[in-house]
Design a protein around this motif. Structure first.
Motif, short mmCIF file in Angstrom:
data_model
loop_
_atom_site.label_atom_id
_atom_site.label_comp_id
_atom_site.label_asym_id
_atom_site.label_seq_id
_atom_site.Cartn_x
_atom_site.Cartn_y
_atom_site.Cartn_z
N ILE A 30 0.84 -1.20 0.00
CA ILE A 30 0.00 0.00 0.00
C ILE A 30 0.88 1.25 0.00
N PRO A 31 0.79 2.09 -1.03
CA PRO A 31 1.60 3.32 -1.05
C PRO A 31 1.11 4.33 -0.01
N ARG A 32 2.05 5.13 0.51
CA ARG A 32 1.73 6.16 1.52
C ARG A 32 0.85 5.58 2.63
N PHE A 33 1.40 4.61 3.33
CA PHE A 33 0.64 3.85 4.31
C PHE A 33 1.05 4.22 5.72
N LEU A 34 0.07 4.39 6.60
CA LEU A 34 0.32 4.64 8.02
C LEU A 34 -0.41 3.59 8.85
N LEU A 35 0.33 2.96 9.74
CA LEU A 35 -0.27 2.05 10.70
C LEU A 35 -0.42 2.83 12.01
N VAL A 36 -1.65 2.98 12.46
CA VAL A 36 -1.93 3.81 13.64
C VAL A 36 -2.44 2.92 14.77
N TYR A 37 -1.74 2.98 15.90
CA TYR A 37 -2.12 2.22 17.09
C TYR A 37 -2.75 3.17 18.11
N VAL A 38 -3.94 2.84 18.57
CA VAL A 38 -4.56 3.58 19.67
C VAL A 38 -4.54 2.65 20.88
N TRP A 39 -3.74 3.01 21.88
CA TRP A 39 -3.60 2.18 23.08
C TRP A 39 -4.45 2.73 24.22
N ASN A 40 -4.83 1.83 25.11
CA ASN A 40 -5.68 2.21 26.26
C ASN A 40 -6.91 2.97 25.78
N ALA A 41 -7.59 2.37 24.81
CA ALA A 41 -8.69 3.06 24.13
C ALA A 41 -9.99 3.02 24.93
N ARG A 42 -9.89 3.10 26.25
CA ARG A 42 -11.09 3.14 27.09
C ARG A 42 -11.62 4.56 27.22
N GLY A 43 -10.74 5.53 27.06
CA GLY A 43 -11.15 6.92 27.17
C GLY A 43 -10.03 7.83 26.75
N PRO A 44 -10.33 9.07 26.38
CA PRO A 44 -9.33 10.00 25.84
C PRO A 44 -8.18 10.29 26.80
N GLU A 45 -8.46 10.36 28.09
CA GLU A 45 -7.41 10.75 29.04
C GLU A 45 -6.33 9.69 29.16
N GLU A 46 -6.71 8.42 29.12
CA GLU A 46 -5.75 7.34 29.30
C GLU A 46 -5.06 6.93 28.01
N SER A 47 -5.63 7.31 26.87
CA SER A 47 -5.18 6.78 25.59
C SER A 47 -3.90 7.44 25.09
N SER A 48 -3.20 6.71 24.23
CA SER A 48 -2.05 7.25 23.51
C SER A 48 -2.10 6.70 22.09
N ILE A 49 -1.60 7.51 21.14
CA ILE A 49 -1.66 7.14 19.73
C ILE A 49 -0.26 7.16 19.14
N TYR A 50 0.05 6.13 18.36
CA TYR A 50 1.33 6.03 17.66
C TYR A 50 1.03 5.83 16.17
N ALA A 51 1.81 6.49 15.32
CA ALA A 51 1.61 6.36 13.87
C ALA A 51 2.95 6.09 13.20
N LEU A 52 3.02 4.99 12.45
CA LEU A 52 4.26 4.59 11.79
C LEU A 52 3.99 4.22 10.35
N THR A 53 4.92 4.55 9.47
CA THR A 53 4.87 4.01 8.12
C THR A 53 5.21 2.53 8.19
#
Length: 202
Positions: A124-147
């Motif tokens: 897939i060209p121009r591809f981003l894999l995005v991980y949303v961790w601790n997705a129970r609520g906005p305050e606890e969550s963190s997001i990572y984005a990698l090609t």
């Protein structure tokens, strides 16, 4: 009068031996570990942070967190109609002096810290894999984005590329990232500024 046995029950009984089964044997243990909560009302679907307990799955909660963070960074999202490999297209709001830059996004949400990669994403060209961790609520969550290339470098550095899963099945996942993996992913944790920078270097 005994109720009629349905076809599914007949098939199950033909495949499994229930002669020594005891009704309700584990019911007490099950009731101690599980509960059902009935909630009144409907969620406010216009509020990206309305994540009432028990109302949204981890997947839906993670999607809404992701959308709200991307929109807060001033970026745009679109959803492809028929591509199951892609969850979103993320792009900048190109003005007269900017070239439109977009990425295809595969979103992985979890209530813990799951890291995964599949070889099929390399196509897939121009591809981003995005991980949303601790997705129970906005305050606890963190997001990572990698090609794909960035995720692959981490996979190789951790030695996961030598695993049987990666070699034979073309994919690898770890459900709870340890301290070393967390440290390697730190440069890819997303903020409003880093979202914009990610698209500028595409």
């Amino acid at each position: 009068m005994k109720p009629e046995t349905n076809r599914n029950e007949v098939e199950m009984r033909s495949r499994f031996d229930f002669s020594r089964a005891t009704r309700g044997r584990f019911s007490g243990r099950y009731e101690q570990a599980h509960s059902v909560t009935l909630l009144d009302g409907e969620p406010d679907m216009d509020d990206p942070l309305d994540l009432s307990d028990g109302l949204h799955s981890t997947r839906e909660a993670g999607k809404r967190i992701f959308v709200s963070r991307v929109q807060a960074a001033g970026l745009k999202l679109a959803q492809p109609m028929n591509d199951k490999s892609i969850d979103y297209l993320i792009y900048n709001d190109a003005g007269q002096s900017h070239e439109l830059v977009s990425y295809a996004v595969k979103l992985k949400t979890s209530s813990s810290k799951t890291f995964y990669l599949y070889k099929k994403y390399e196509q897939i060209p121009r591809f981003l894999l995005v991980y949303v961790w601790n997705a129970r609520g906005p305050e606890e969550s963190s997001i990572y984005a990698l090609t794909y290339e960035e995720a692959l470098r981490i996979l190789e550095a951790k030695g996961y590329a030598k695993s049987e899963s990666w070699i034979k099945e073309g994919g690898f996942s770890v459900t709870d990232a340890g301290p070393e993996l967390l440290d390697m992913l730190k440069p890819y944790q997303m903020t409003e500024k880093s979202w914009r920078e990610k698209l500028q270097v595409a």
